[in-house]
Design a protein around this motif. Structure first.
Motif, PDB file in Angstrom:
ATOM      1  N   ASP A 100      36.793 -73.602 -36.750  1.00  0.00           N
ATOM      2  CA  ASP A 100      38.687 -72.925 -37.770  1.00  0.00           C
ATOM      3  C   ASP A 100      38.685 -71.657 -37.350  1.00  0.00           C
ATOM      4  OD1 ASP A 100      39.460 -75.867 -37.575  1.00  0.00           O
ATOM      5  OD2 ASP A 100      40.137 -75.471 -40.130  1.00  0.00           O
ATOM      6  N   GLU A 101      37.794 -70.880 -38.011  1.00  0.00           N
ATOM      7  CA  GLU A 101      37.508 -69.619 -37.447  1.00  0.00           C
ATOM      8  C   GLU A 101      36.565 -69.578 -36.135  1.00  0.00           C
ATOM      9  OE1 GLU A 101      35.776 -67.358 -40.574  1.00  0.00           O
ATOM     10  OE2 GLU A 101      35.329 -69.058 -41.951  1.00  0.00           O
ATOM     11  N   ILE A 102      36.165 -70.080 -35.826  1.00  0.00           N
ATOM     12  CA  ILE A 102      35.673 -69.464 -34.152  1.00  0.00           C
ATOM     13  C   ILE A 102      36.358 -70.028 -33.327  1.00  0.00           C
ATOM     14  CG2 ILE A 102      33.514 -68.913 -35.730  1.00  0.00           C
ATOM     15  CD1 ILE A 102      32.221 -71.287 -33.984  1.00  0.00           C
ATOM     16  N   HIS A 103      36.741 -70.866 -33.225  1.00  0.00           N
ATOM     17  CA  HIS A 103      37.624 -71.856 -32.275  1.00  0.00           C
ATOM     18  C   HIS A 103      37.873 -71.155 -30.688  1.00  0.00           C
ATOM     19  CE1 HIS A 103      41.249 -72.014 -33.791  1.00  0.00           C
ATOM     20  NE2 HIS A 103      41.597 -72.154 -32.733  1.00  0.00           N
ATOM     21  N   LEU A 144      29.567 -73.529 -32.382  1.00  0.00           N
ATOM     22  CA  LEU A 144      30.561 -74.561 -31.249  1.00  0.00           C
ATOM     23  C   LEU A 144      30.093 -76.122 -31.485  1.00  0.00           C
ATOM     24  CD1 LEU A 144      31.758 -72.090 -29.134  1.00  0.00           C
ATOM     25  CD2 LEU A 144      32.682 -72.981 -30.773  1.00  0.00           C
ATOM     26  N   ASP A 145      29.257 -76.589 -31.048  1.00  0.00           N
ATOM     27  CA  ASP A 145      28.878 -77.913 -30.662  1.00  0.00           C
ATOM     28  C   ASP A 145      28.517 -78.907 -32.030  1.00  0.00           C
ATOM     29  OD1 ASP A 145      28.069 -76.654 -28.374  1.00  0.00           O
ATOM     30  OD2 ASP A 145      25.917 -76.535 -28.129  1.00  0.00           O
ATOM     31  N   ASN A 146      28.611 -77.643 -33.428  1.00  0.00           N
ATOM     32  CA  ASN A 146      28.528 -78.858 -34.051  1.00  0.00           C
ATOM     33  C   ASN A 146      29.577 -78.726 -34.954  1.00  0.00           C
ATOM     34  OD1 ASN A 146      25.324 -80.044 -34.695  1.00  0.00           O
ATOM     35  ND2 ASN A 146      25.188 -77.870 -33.887  1.00  0.00           N
ATOM     36  N   LYS A 147      30.739 -77.903 -34.657  1.00  0.00           N
ATOM     37  CA  LYS A 147      31.630 -77.490 -35.405  1.00  0.00           C
ATOM     38  C   LYS A 147      31.917 -77.233 -36.487  1.00  0.00           C
ATOM     39  CE  LYS A 147      34.459 -81.154 -32.604  1.00  0.00           C
ATOM     40  NZ  LYS A 147      33.999 -81.329 -31.490  1.00  0.00           N
TER      41      LYS A 147
END
Length: 345
Positions: free
Chosen positions: A186-189, A179-182
């Motif tokens: 798109d899948e995990i947000h 999450l921090d490094n994006k």
């Protein structure tokens, strides 16, 4: 007593509003949006009555700034206006205003509309709090049941002490770093990290059906024994499918099924049970593969000594594009120091 800001550039409107509301509410009258934002630094109102046609910063721009600031975004805003056409209403509601009150306004209309919105808000807050409480209770029950099932696996597999607890923590570290490094954002947000991490505790649930003799064998397994061990992935899927059929649970158990069925697949297609390759493997399985292998490497077994953390990191690094998703290996290398704390707990 509820607090209301009335923002209008006409003194008469401010006086009228204060006279109408001050008996029941704590009223602050302000001649401009700038005055309002200054006061917001000290006081957070329950409701803002906001004129649309004001110099310098009009009502729409003020509303936009309020909604863009996390500190004030939840404050309800009612527009005060002498010009209420369809386009103005549509834009106002789209931007987040809760109602319009036409000017000039009467005391009775003002009191009734404000009372309606404040009571409605209070009801929504109460019901939301009740829903959150029920959700938390269900989550605790779900986690408790998951822990019982996971502990049943741990108790049968004498060789992997606390493996499930540690891999769950590794998984959460990886997910937060993603999450921090994006990475795969798109899948995990939209993932509920706590729930997904908890569901990973069932990744080895299929071991329940494996013979104790094979499961706890300290020597090297035969080819046939290893084939039996490999079935814990598909057996885990079957067990979780049966729970889904009985309970109707979707999100939590669907994640658990993906962890159970795909955590032994490999990026190059040489894993099991289906020989999936690359992104054919679920993201859940690709993340768990790193957590699972790392824990196996740094844990002592009767047939092997524990690897040093640094050696385990190198092995996972070398496994990029073979065993592991290369993007997830990069994430692991960014947060691997956090894994040490889990090992030493």
């Amino acid at each position: 007593m509820k607090t209301i800001f009335v923002v209008d550039d006409t003194h008469l409107n401010l006086i009228t509003a204060k006279n109408a509301l001050s008996e029941q509410y704590n009223v602050h009258t302000l001649l401009s949006a700038l005055e309002m934002f200054d006061l917001l630094n000290d006081i957070k109102p329950d409701l803002i009555l906001l004129d649309i046609l004001m110099p310098k910063i009009n009502g729409f721009e003020t509303l936009k700034q309020l909604k863009a600031d996390k500190r004030y975004a939840e404050i309800s805003v009612i527009f005060l206006t002498s010009k209420k056409d369809a386009d103005t209403e549509a834009l106002g509601f789209k931007m987040g205003v809760v109602d319009f009150i036409s000017k000039p306004f009467s005391k009775l209309v003002l009191l009734n509309r404000i009372k309606l919105h404040l009571e409605m808000e209070e009801t929504i807050r109460d019901r939301t709090a009740q829903l959150e409480l029920r959700t938390q209770k269900l989550l605790r029950l779900q986690n408790s049941m998951t822990s019982v099932l996971a502990n049943m696996v741990e108790q049968r597999d004498n060789l992997t002490g606390r493996h499930i607890e540690r891999t769950t923590k590794y998984l959460k570290i990886l997910l937060n770093s993603m999450l921090d490094n994006k990475v795969y954002i798109d899948e995990i947000h939209g993932w509920n990290i706590e729930m997904v991490s908890s569901s990973a505790r069932l990744h080895d649930i299929g071991k329940i059906v494996i013979s104790d003799i094979i499961l706890n064998k300290t020597g090297k397994m035969t080819a046939d024994e290893f084939e039996v061990i490999k079935t814990h992935t598909t057996e885990g899927e079957k067990i979780i499918d049966s729970i889904i059929a009985d309970s109707g649970d979707g999100y939590f158990l669907q994640n658990a099924k993906l962890f159970a069925g795909s955590h032994h697949e490999k990026w190059d297609g040489s894993g099991y049970p289906r020989g999936l390759k690359g992104t054919e493997i679920s993201l859940q399985g690709r993340i768990m593969a790193i957590a699972d292998v790392y824990d196996a490497l740094v844990s002592e077994r009767p047939y092997k000594i524990a690897f040093l953390h640094e050696d385990a990191v190198e092995i996972i690094k070398e496994g990029s594009e073979k065993h592991f998703d290369p993007e997830l290996v990069k994430i692991f290398l960014l947060c691997e120091k956090e894994f040490i704390n889990v090992v030493t707990e």
